[in-house]
Design a protein around this motif. Structure first.
Motif, mmCIF file in Angstrom:
data_model
loop_
_atom_site.group_PDB
_atom_site.id
_atom_site.type_symbol
_atom_site.label_atom_id
_atom_site.label_comp_id
_atom_site.label_asym_id
_atom_site.label_seq_id
_atom_site.Cartn_x
_atom_site.Cartn_y
_atom_site.Cartn_z
ATOM 1 N N GLN A 33 0.854 -1.178 0.000
ATOM 2 C CA GLN A 33 0.000 0.000 0.000
ATOM 3 C C GLN A 33 0.893 1.233 0.000
ATOM 4 O O GLN A 33 1.764 1.387 0.856
ATOM 5 N N MET A 34 0.686 2.120 -0.972
ATOM 6 C CA MET A 34 1.450 3.359 -1.088
ATOM 7 C C MET A 34 0.642 4.486 -0.436
ATOM 8 O O MET A 34 -0.559 4.602 -0.668
ATOM 9 N N LEU A 35 1.311 5.308 0.364
ATOM 10 C CA LEU A 35 0.646 6.414 1.045
ATOM 11 C C LEU A 35 1.495 7.675 0.943
ATOM 12 O O LEU A 35 2.721 7.613 1.018
ATOM 13 N N ASP A 36 0.838 8.804 0.779
ATOM 14 C CA ASP A 36 1.485 10.114 0.803
ATOM 15 C C ASP A 36 1.034 10.837 2.058
ATOM 16 O O ASP A 36 -0.161 10.913 2.336
ATOM 17 N N LEU A 37 1.988 11.376 2.811
ATOM 18 C CA LEU A 37 1.668 12.146 4.013
ATOM 19 C C LEU A 37 2.255 13.542 3.872
ATOM 20 O O LEU A 37 3.431 13.697 3.536
ATOM 21 N N GLU A 38 1.438 14.549 4.133
ATOM 22 C CA GLU A 38 1.929 15.920 4.141
ATOM 23 C C GLU A 38 2.701 16.157 5.433
ATOM 24 O O GLU A 38 2.586 15.391 6.392
ATOM 25 N N THR A 39 3.452 17.225 5.482
ATOM 26 C CA THR A 39 4.225 17.569 6.671
ATOM 27 C C THR A 39 3.307 17.694 7.883
ATOM 28 O O THR A 39 2.236 18.270 7.797
ATOM 29 N N SER A 40 3.723 17.114 8.986
ATOM 30 C CA SER A 40 3.043 17.098 10.292
ATOM 31 C C SER A 40 1.748 16.282 10.303
ATOM 32 O O SER A 40 0.977 16.383 11.249
ATOM 33 N N ARG A 41 1.502 15.471 9.307
ATOM 34 C CA ARG A 41 0.347 14.568 9.321
ATOM 35 C C ARG A 41 0.738 13.283 10.043
ATOM 36 O O ARG A 41 1.866 12.824 9.990
ATOM 37 N N LEU A 56 9.965 6.106 0.909
ATOM 38 C CA LEU A 56 10.419 6.360 -0.454
ATOM 39 C C LEU A 56 10.910 7.796 -0.625
ATOM 40 O O LEU A 56 11.889 8.041 -1.320
ATOM 41 N N GLU A 57 10.219 8.754 0.005
ATOM 42 C CA GLU A 57 10.588 10.170 -0.047
ATOM 43 C C GLU A 57 10.273 10.797 1.299
ATOM 44 O O GLU A 57 9.376 10.352 2.007
ATOM 45 N N GLY A 58 10.988 11.862 1.638
ATOM 46 C CA GLY A 58 10.693 12.614 2.845
ATOM 47 C C GLY A 58 11.328 12.030 4.085
ATOM 48 O O GLY A 58 12.314 11.305 4.022
ATOM 49 N N GLU A 59 10.736 12.360 5.232
ATOM 50 C CA GLU A 59 11.262 11.908 6.514
ATOM 51 C C GLU A 59 10.113 11.628 7.465
ATOM 52 O O GLU A 59 9.136 12.375 7.513
ATOM 53 N N LEU A 60 10.232 10.538 8.221
ATOM 54 C CA LEU A 60 9.183 10.111 9.144
ATOM 55 C C LEU A 60 9.751 9.898 10.535
ATOM 56 O O LEU A 60 10.924 9.593 10.697
ATOM 57 N N ALA A 61 8.873 10.019 11.528
ATOM 58 C CA ALA A 61 9.169 9.604 12.893
ATOM 59 C C ALA A 61 8.161 8.492 13.212
ATOM 60 O O ALA A 61 6.958 8.712 13.189
ATOM 61 N N THR A 98 7.646 14.251 9.400
ATOM 62 C CA THR A 98 8.363 15.467 9.767
ATOM 63 C C THR A 98 8.621 16.326 8.534
ATOM 64 O O THR A 98 8.769 17.533 8.645
ATOM 65 N N ARG A 99 8.684 15.699 7.370
ATOM 66 C CA ARG A 99 8.677 16.370 6.061
ATOM 67 C C ARG A 99 7.733 15.578 5.189
ATOM 68 O O ARG A 99 7.520 14.384 5.417
ATOM 69 N N ALA A 100 7.137 16.214 4.175
ATOM 70 C CA ALA A 100 6.207 15.511 3.284
ATOM 71 C C ALA A 100 6.854 14.207 2.826
ATOM 72 O O ALA A 100 8.017 14.196 2.421
ATOM 73 N N ALA A 101 6.111 13.112 2.922
ATOM 74 C CA ALA A 101 6.709 11.805 2.680
ATOM 75 C C ALA A 101 5.798 10.903 1.866
ATOM 76 O O ALA A 101 4.574 11.050 1.887
ATOM 77 N N THR A 102 6.429 9.987 1.177
ATOM 78 C CA THR A 102 5.743 8.897 0.489
ATOM 79 C C THR A 102 6.277 7.614 1.101
ATOM 80 O O THR A 102 7.491 7.429 1.200
#
Length: 139
Positions: A33-41, A56-61, A98-102
């Protein structure tokens, strides 16, 4: 030709829907399952043990399931940059962008039935079900 219509009044008649043939995939093979999250979501979900999370892209916590530590609930956040992957334990997971991520979530494959259970389910007669547990058939 099957699609050719000579009479214009036939154009108003509904035709059968076109079916798309998809390649067969085994039922036990889970889909990613592919998901896109905006910053602070934040994304919260219950993970099965062995679920993989790829950034795949961005940064997550990523925070795993809460644990007890010295009488308080404690969560260990883990920072994941693009290209990182983590295998999640079973439980509730919280993912903060923490940054927009995929990201891509991939559930583990279904485990096969235990042999004794598969054998019980394959028995035709209900009277012989005790054979599964006792190894003999009662008469």
């Amino acid at each position: 030709m099957p699609g050719y219509r000579s009479d214009p009044s036939d154009l108003m008649q509904p035709t059968a829907p076109v079916m798309t043939v998809m390649p067969a995939t085994p039922a036990a093979a889970p889909q990613a399952q592919m998901l896109d999250l905006e910053t602070s979501r934040v994304l919260r979900f219950h993970a099965k043990a062995g679920t993989t999370l790829h950034v795949l892209e961005g940064e997550l916590a990523v925070s795993g399931a809460p644990r007890w530590l010295a009488g308080t609930v404690w969560r260990q956040p883990q920072r994941l940059a693009a290209g990182s992957m983590v295998v999640l334990p079973a439980g509730w997971v919280e993912v903060l962008a923490t940054r927009a991520a995929t990201l891509r979530l991939h559930a583990p494959a279904a485990r096969p039935w235990p042999r004794w259970l598969a054998r019980c389910l394959s028995l035709a007669a209900p009277a012989s079900a005790s054979q599964c547990f006792h190894g003999e058939q009662h008469k």
